[in-house]
Design an enzyme around this catalytic site. Structure first.
Site, mmCIF file in Angstrom:
data_model
loop_
_atom_site.group_PDB
_atom_site.id
_atom_site.type_symbol
_atom_site.label_atom_id
_atom_site.label_comp_id
_atom_site.label_asym_id
_atom_site.label_seq_id
_atom_site.Cartn_x
_atom_site.Cartn_y
_atom_site.Cartn_z
ATOM 1 C CE LYS A 181 -7.055 4.554 1.673
ATOM 2 N NZ LYS A 181 -5.767 4.239 2.207
ATOM 3 C CG ASP B 200 -3.839 6.915 -2.990
ATOM 4 O OD1 ASP B 200 -4.285 7.511 -1.993
ATOM 5 O OD2 ASP B 200 -3.234 5.830 -2.926
ATOM 6 N NE ARG C 289 -1.219 1.601 3.669
ATOM 7 C CZ ARG C 289 -0.276 2.487 3.987
ATOM 8 N NH1 ARG C 289 0.924 2.096 4.350
ATOM 9 N NH2 ARG C 289 -0.519 3.788 3.934
ATOM 10 C CB ALA D 284 0.734 6.447 -4.466
ATOM 11 C CD GLN E 31 -5.231 2.059 5.658
ATOM 12 O OE1 GLN E 31 -6.118 2.563 6.337
ATOM 13 N NE2 GLN E 31 -5.427 1.646 4.417
#
Lengths: 310, 310
Positions: B205, B194, B4, B6, B153
């Protein structure tokens, strides 16, 4: 935290007074104090306790338990009627929206936060009462349910309630509502409230404010549905005047759920010794609230409108 | 979903090409396709794959694995340098804020969402690189860490990373940031991205948009920190042009954590058969973004400014 939902907290406190007096008729003051201190944010808890005290004022010690039971039962019945009336007034709003969009859309999409349903009241609920009445009236509904961290009342209570009534619902994380509103997937937001000020500021479960902002920016109406007893007519500015409860950090760092084997288990989701902050509520300023749905009708979120309730 | 972030997804894909070619030198096209399809939202994944293809173009089959390893290692090194430069450019911004408020405040309060740290890149991170550089420079910091449902996260990665670097941090639910901003407890927000458009729309996110709205309404600067490789210069409007991944509903209905006995266990937090929706990202419109921190400097979130990077 065994009892939740402002209306249910109120009625439960009334029965609490009765139980205390049944044990000992001299317990009135200590019971009132103990119950008042359990939840600083809820305002109708204080309203219930004051009303009970007034009802019992000047009575013989012998008469106290019986009279306390009487007023508790009365408030229980009232709560059901009040919540049903909230639903009926809110229904009018949803019928209007549905008349506007029903020809182009298959269903009315409602987003709600936390649980303001029958499980937060004696029956019907507040925000969900509106949804139940609209469902009964035949409006095709779909409800986006915020899971409502940290206690997940949306996931565990609201989804359950709606499914019991066969109302289509979809669980989402609290982070998702903004995206859904940006992409046209929400037609109206309805939430409950723990305390609303005379100025129309709505204190409700933490995270409500973020949804109101997103609704505002995407031209989506945002309503709070609540009994008049949760309006605090003594204050105007909610940001200044409403104390926000801070709760146990374990509510954030640990989550309870059901394991594959069917056992209820609590799991820790953060590293050991992580510092945690856990505010229970936030205040949505009146300017982001389209309307306040009460048992007495629908009001604008401002002092001029809410003053009519006095 | 094993990898995970980018930048890390990009570098990992470059090594993925190498591994595929090591197995069979004819695998280039199939490996590129397979890797490109893993994550529709990330743009620098496509950039890495294109750059690798160009680097390998016209070479002998025999030379492909060695050259693929070479470009992967180059990109790995570049990513470290890029992330460190992002931190240095962001440091300048935080130094300026600290000069403004340092006399009246004990610490600079930063809010971040998800994990844009060393664990999302080869090293340093993007948003957290800024925080690491500010910490190294002696600015007293405190970081509010959104837990970042559904995959947590923030709770599991960002809190851990910050604590490793001895940077004070506090875990909050995603619902809490609005209240913290309303009550003056946040000085600046920094997130990763991202994919960012030429127009300055920031895809990140899910839930980022809600924090940007709250920052906007409370006059709190909101920055995205990202490598230039995550800017998609081919699109301007992020709402129109960026596909948003939908992920497994189990990410929402089930949560993994550690039991009291120290075992990793997954628990279900919603009733059986609850419908779930799980969008992975949202788009924060440029007008809510104060600035874009890149390895080439800090840019305004608009086409005129970002075009200078072309």
């Amino acid at each position: 935290m065994r009892v939740r939902g402002a209306p249910l907290i109120g009625v439960t406190a009334a029965y609490g007074i009765y139980l205390a007096l049944r044990d000992d008729s001299k317990n009135l003051d200590s019971a009132v104090n103990a119950l008042a201190n359990t939840r600083p944010t809820a305002v109708n808890l204080r309203w219930v306790l004051q009303r009970t005290q007034e009802y019992l004022h000047g009575l013989d010690f012998n008469a106290l338990p019986g009279k306390a039971l009487e007023i508790a039962q009365l408030m229980e019945k009232e709560d059901i009627a009040v919540c049903e009336a909230i639903g009926e007034h809110g229904l009018g709003i949803l019928q209007e929206y549905w008349r506007e969009i029903g020809e182009t859309k298959k269903r009315l999409n409602i987003l709600t936060h936390c649980n303001a349903g029958a499980l937060a009241t004696v029956d019907w609920g507040t925000a969900l009462s509106v949804i139940y009445k609209a469902h009964e009236a035949g409006i095709p509904l779909h409800v986006w349910v915020d899971e409502t961290r940290p206690r997940n009342q949306g996931a565990s209570l609201t989804c359950w309630e709606l499914t019991q009534q066969q109302i289509p619902n979809t669980l989402i994380v609290d982070n998702a509502g903004g995206h859904l509103m940006q992409t046209g997937k929400v037609d109206v937001c309805i939430v409950g409230s723990d305390r609303t000020t005379l100025g129309g500021d709505v204190c409700n479960k933490i995270g409500t404010y973020l949804k109101a902002l997103a609704a505002h920016h995407n031209n989506i109406p945002f309503y709070a549905a609540l009994p008049v007893s949760t309006i605090d007519f003594s204050i105007v500015d909610g940001m200044e005047s409403i104390p926000i409860e801070e709760r146990d950090g374990k509510e954030v760092s640990h989550i309870s759920g059901v394991t594959a084997e069917g056992n209820i288990e609590s799991v820790q989701i953060a590293p050991n010794n992580t510092a945690v902050s856990n505010y229970g509520f936030d205040v949505t300023p009146a300017k982001f609230v389209t309307g306040i749905i009460t048992e007495k009708g629908v009001f604008e979120a401002n002092e001029a409108s809410l003053r009519k309730l006095l």
